[in-house]
Design a protein around this motif. Structure first.
Motif, mmCIF file in Angstrom:
data_model
loop_
_atom_site.group_PDB
_atom_site.id
_atom_site.type_symbol
_atom_site.label_atom_id
_atom_site.label_comp_id
_atom_site.label_asym_id
_atom_site.label_seq_id
_atom_site.Cartn_x
_atom_site.Cartn_y
_atom_site.Cartn_z
ATOM 1 N N SER A 22 0.779 -1.048 0.053
ATOM 2 C CA SER A 22 0.112 -0.056 0.038
ATOM 3 C C SER A 22 0.949 1.226 -0.082
ATOM 4 O O SER A 22 0.740 2.230 -0.551
ATOM 5 C CB SER A 22 -0.941 -0.240 1.106
ATOM 6 N N VAL A 23 1.935 1.291 0.822
ATOM 7 C CA VAL A 23 2.804 2.419 0.887
ATOM 8 C C VAL A 23 3.212 2.617 -0.368
ATOM 9 O O VAL A 23 3.604 3.780 -0.981
ATOM 10 C CB VAL A 23 3.885 2.218 2.013
ATOM 11 N N GLU A 24 3.864 1.604 -1.133
ATOM 12 C CA GLU A 24 4.598 1.764 -2.604
ATOM 13 C C GLU A 24 3.550 2.217 -3.636
ATOM 14 O O GLU A 24 3.836 3.084 -4.352
ATOM 15 C CB GLU A 24 5.262 0.215 -2.890
ATOM 16 N N LYS A 25 2.408 1.646 -3.556
ATOM 17 C CA LYS A 25 1.316 2.369 -4.346
ATOM 18 C C LYS A 25 1.133 4.067 -4.201
ATOM 19 O O LYS A 25 1.036 4.584 -5.174
ATOM 20 C CB LYS A 25 0.021 1.581 -4.272
ATOM 21 N N THR A 26 1.059 4.372 -2.922
ATOM 22 C CA THR A 26 0.918 5.556 -2.330
ATOM 23 C C THR A 26 2.108 6.423 -2.985
ATOM 24 O O THR A 26 1.958 7.541 -3.492
ATOM 25 C CB THR A 26 0.677 5.869 -0.788
ATOM 26 N N ARG A 27 3.329 5.881 -2.759
ATOM 27 C CA ARG A 27 4.561 6.702 -3.184
ATOM 28 C C ARG A 27 4.454 6.841 -4.595
ATOM 29 O O ARG A 27 4.977 7.850 -5.150
ATOM 30 C CB ARG A 27 5.862 5.642 -2.784
ATOM 31 N N THR A 28 3.994 5.861 -5.413
ATOM 32 C CA THR A 28 4.217 5.717 -6.829
ATOM 33 C C THR A 28 3.079 6.972 -7.189
ATOM 34 O O THR A 28 3.410 7.789 -8.161
ATOM 35 C CB THR A 28 3.710 4.679 -7.559
ATOM 36 N N TYR A 29 1.802 6.998 -6.671
ATOM 37 C CA TYR A 29 1.070 8.009 -6.876
ATOM 38 C C TYR A 29 1.382 9.190 -6.647
ATOM 39 O O TYR A 29 1.131 10.193 -7.567
ATOM 40 C CB TYR A 29 -0.402 7.775 -6.159
ATOM 41 N N LEU A 30 2.137 9.594 -5.588
ATOM 42 C CA LEU A 30 2.595 11.015 -5.174
ATOM 43 C C LEU A 30 3.620 11.321 -6.254
ATOM 44 O O LEU A 30 3.787 12.762 -6.556
ATOM 45 C CB LEU A 30 3.010 10.820 -3.867
ATOM 46 N N LYS A 31 4.560 10.367 -6.681
ATOM 47 C CA LYS A 31 5.357 10.710 -7.665
ATOM 48 C C LYS A 31 5.141 11.223 -9.081
ATOM 49 O O LYS A 31 5.388 12.176 -9.378
ATOM 50 C CB LYS A 31 6.432 9.525 -7.829
ATOM 51 N N TRP A 32 3.935 10.484 -9.334
ATOM 52 C CA TRP A 32 3.411 11.033 -10.574
ATOM 53 C C TRP A 32 2.434 12.202 -10.527
ATOM 54 O O TRP A 32 2.502 13.054 -11.265
ATOM 55 C CB TRP A 32 2.362 9.557 -11.549
ATOM 56 N N THR A 33 1.941 12.370 -9.307
ATOM 57 C CA THR A 33 1.393 13.631 -9.210
ATOM 58 C C THR A 33 2.480 14.873 -9.236
ATOM 59 O O THR A 33 1.855 15.896 -9.758
ATOM 60 C CB THR A 33 0.738 13.476 -7.744
ATOM 61 N N PHE A 34 3.409 14.775 -8.702
ATOM 62 C CA PHE A 34 4.515 15.457 -8.789
ATOM 63 C C PHE A 34 4.949 16.028 -10.146
ATOM 64 O O PHE A 34 4.947 17.030 -10.429
ATOM 65 C CB PHE A 34 5.642 15.330 -7.844
ATOM 66 N N TYR A 35 5.178 14.867 -10.768
ATOM 67 C CA TYR A 35 5.678 14.791 -12.315
ATOM 68 C C TYR A 35 4.412 15.737 -12.897
ATOM 69 O O TYR A 35 4.763 16.824 -13.772
ATOM 70 C CB TYR A 35 5.839 13.846 -12.950
ATOM 71 N N LEU A 36 3.334 15.285 -12.846
ATOM 72 C CA LEU A 36 2.149 16.056 -13.542
ATOM 73 C C LEU A 36 2.140 17.513 -13.178
ATOM 74 O O LEU A 36 1.650 18.284 -14.130
ATOM 75 C CB LEU A 36 0.972 15.140 -13.468
ATOM 76 N N THR A 37 2.308 17.944 -11.784
ATOM 77 C CA THR A 37 2.149 19.156 -11.430
ATOM 78 C C THR A 37 3.242 19.867 -12.281
ATOM 79 O O THR A 37 2.978 20.993 -12.515
ATOM 80 C CB THR A 37 2.382 19.235 -9.942
ATOM 81 N N LEU A 38 4.563 19.346 -12.449
ATOM 82 C CA LEU A 38 5.630 20.112 -12.973
ATOM 83 C C LEU A 38 5.218 20.210 -14.433
ATOM 84 O O LEU A 38 5.340 21.385 -15.012
ATOM 85 C CB LEU A 38 6.778 19.349 -12.827
#
Length: 65
Positions: A22-38
């Motif tokens: 679950s933590v790995e899925k959340t980390r991946t989600y946050l990473k992609w959210t950061f990239y898309l924000t950029l």
């Protein structure tokens, strides 16, 4: 007594594995959210800062006859 402890340890191991997934899925989600924000927010702001001055200059030059 020993079997109970081993059962509890195995149960905890399964729960820890589930938490890790679950933590790995959340980390991946946050990473992609950061990239898309950029991509969709920060880069267009930078582009506007670069393009806007030349655009304003050309518009003002067009009306300064």
């Amino acid at each position: 007594m020993e079997n109970e402890i081993l059962d509890k340890l195995n149960e905890q191991d399964k729960k820890i594995d589930a938490i890790y997934k679950s933590v790995e899925k959340t980390r991946t989600y946050l990473k992609w959210t950061f990239y898309l924000t950029l991509i969709f927010f920060i880069l267009p702001l930078i582009a506007i800062m670069v393009i806007l001055p030349s655009l304003m200059r050309s518009i003002t030059n067009m009306y300064n006859i």
